[in-house]
Design an enzyme around this catalytic site. Structure first.
Site, short mmCIF file in Angstrom:
data_model
loop_
_atom_site.label_atom_id
_atom_site.label_comp_id
_atom_site.label_asym_id
_atom_site.label_seq_id
_atom_site.Cartn_x
_atom_site.Cartn_y
_atom_site.Cartn_z
N GLU A 38 0.81 -1.21 0.00
CA GLU A 38 0.00 0.00 0.00
C GLU A 38 0.86 1.27 0.00
O GLU A 38 1.73 1.44 0.84
CB GLU A 38 -0.94 -0.02 1.22
CG GLU A 38 -1.85 1.19 1.35
CD GLU A 38 -2.76 1.40 0.14
OE1 GLU A 38 -3.37 0.43 -0.33
OE2 GLU A 38 -2.83 2.55 -0.34
N THR A 80 -5.96 1.51 -5.56
CA THR A 80 -5.59 0.09 -5.43
C THR A 80 -6.29 -0.77 -6.50
O THR A 80 -5.67 -1.66 -7.08
CB THR A 80 -5.97 -0.48 -4.05
OG1 THR A 80 -5.49 0.40 -3.04
CG2 THR A 80 -5.35 -1.85 -3.84
N ASP A 254 1.46 -0.11 -4.92
CA ASP A 254 0.23 -0.01 -5.71
C ASP A 254 0.05 1.35 -6.38
O ASP A 254 -0.46 1.44 -7.49
CB ASP A 254 -1.01 -0.43 -4.89
CG ASP A 254 -1.32 0.47 -3.70
OD1 ASP A 254 -0.48 1.31 -3.33
OD2 ASP A 254 -2.43 0.31 -3.13
#
Ligand code: GP9
Ligand code: MN
Length: 415
Positions: A38, A80, A254
């Site tokens: 992330e 994402t 991401d």
């Protein structure tokens, strides 16, 4: 209509690049663990905050992995979900919104489905509600065998922060789930703790916050450091579970975590006078790591690429030809790789140029004449347009991926 598919297919297949014969099939029969990290950006790799390494584990891992240092995220508003779409399909996401929502019911020819057809068990592990980003619907279209969502995890007040289950607990609890799967598996992990607004419990802070006018950038470093620690624990757990040696690992960031709203603080951290449009493009780099246990030829590679290249790269490592697929990326290991990335907004990067905001730069960030960028800009527009046509026309309805699927890479050249 269905004649569109022929045109798009011809376009994509004309750009096909043959794999590196030394790496083709090197991971055949192994498990694949993909980790979506992330908001991780390349600028923190091998960098420090307050004199301490931000990503000590990843820095070590990179020494023993293929590391792509000029790898770009290609996401837009779908964040994402865009990164997932791009990676699984080797296609671009939408220029606005999220294709996970708008075209979740389309037919695709995605990695999970392909690998599942070839005998691998495909799954996603992510401790969030299954309908977030419409994942429950889209994952069916992508052909996943299983989605371990929040209901597969024990989430409590104590083991949560920010958006939910802490990464360390997420990985720890995932090991049992992983062991419950048939092998070989293809499993994607999506981390969560390093997400805006980058909240973290005091006890989990392994480096101090940065000190600038941006609380966001300041908090980013401790949560990145925590995610790095969580991945380190996961690698240890994979070894303890006896899964490590039979698995290859692909880790990628991401999308960006720090937006242009924080340019002032970012210029201070990077020790620059200002963040130019050229710098902004360079800041869209995210780490991409391919780790093959027992492999002794790992190295850092400066080829320019992006998330769209992951699918063909992985397919070739697993020993599957992609000559008959429709995809817009290229195997990053291919000796014929053109070293180029196209961002969703039309920005283009090669070994020699960066094009963004209608301006052509050389790699020193100096403006140069537009002609130097033109052919790449044109290629970028073509890639984006052809990819979009598939989504809007749901063109995979008319595509039979099995058709002459068994052709070996070299047969057609010999014929
Ligand atoms: C949510 C997580 C974060 O499940 O994937 O999504 P993002 O906001 O980064 O797109
Ligand atoms: Mn994200």
């Amino acid at each position: 209509d269905s004649s569109d598919i022929v045109e798009v297919k011809n376009y994509a297949q004309a750009n096909h690049k043959e794999p590196d014969p030394e790496l083709f099939g090197i991971a055949e029969g192994k498990n694949v663990v993909m980790i979506s990290l992330e908001s991780l950006q390349t600028f923190v790799i091998n960098n420090t905050v307050n004199g301490e390494e931000v990503t000590p584990f990843l820095n070590d891992l990179i020494e023993d992995s293929y590391y792509f240092e000029n790898f770009y995220h290609q996401t837009a508003q779908g964040k994402t979900s865009d990164s997932e779409f791009i990676v699984e399909n080797s296609m671009f996401g939408r220029d606005s919104g999220s294709v996970f929502f708008t075209h979740g019911g389309n037919e695709y020819n995605a990695l999970p489905e392909i690998l599942s057809d070839k005998g691998m068990y495909s799954s996603v592990m992510h401790a969030n509600n299954k309908s977030f980003w419409n994942r429950d619907i889209m994952y069916q279209s992508l052909g996943y065998d299983q989605f371990f969502d929040i209901n597969s995890y024990e989430v409590t007040e104590e083991n949560s922060v920010g958006w939910g289950l802490k990464d360390v607990d997420f990985f720890e609890q995932s090991i049992d789930l992983l062991q419950s799967q048939p092998q070989p598996f293809y499993t994607k992990f999506i981390t969560l703790t390093n997400h805006f607004p980058f909240e973290l419990d005091e006890e989990d802070k392994m480096v101090d916050e940065y000190d600038s006018n941006s609380g966001t950038l300041n908090r980013f470093f401790p949560t990145v450091r925590y995610m790095d620690h969580a991945v380190e624990r996961f690698f240890e757990e994979m070894k303890e579970a006896d899964l490590y040696d039979d698995t290859i690992f692909i880790l990628y960031g991401d999308h960006y975590g720090i937006s242009e709203n924080h340019n002032k603080a970012m210029s201070m951290y990077l020790d620059k006078d200002e963040i130019t449009p050229f710098d902004t493009v360079q800041l869209q780099r995210v780490p991409m790591i391919v780790h093959i246990p027992g492999h002794d030829k790992h190295k850092t590679i400066d080829t320019v690429g992006g998330q769209i290249d992951v699918k063909p790269t992985l397919m070739h490592l697993l020993g599957h030809s992609t000559r008959n697929d429709i995809q817009f990326g290229t195997d990053l290991f291919s000796p014929e790789n053109e070293s180029m990335a196209v961002l969703r907004n039309g920005s283009v990067i090669t070994d020699d140029i960066v094009y963004t905001n209608n301006t052509c730069y050389n790699k020193d960030g100096e403006e140069i004449e537009a002609e130097a960028c033109e052919p790449y800009v044109e290629k970028g527009i073509q890639d984006l347009e052809h990819s979009d046509r598939i989504i809007y026309g749901d063109l995979f309805r008319f595509f039979d991926s099995q058709e002459d699927d068994e052709t070996e890479p070299d047969e057609e050249d010999a014929a």
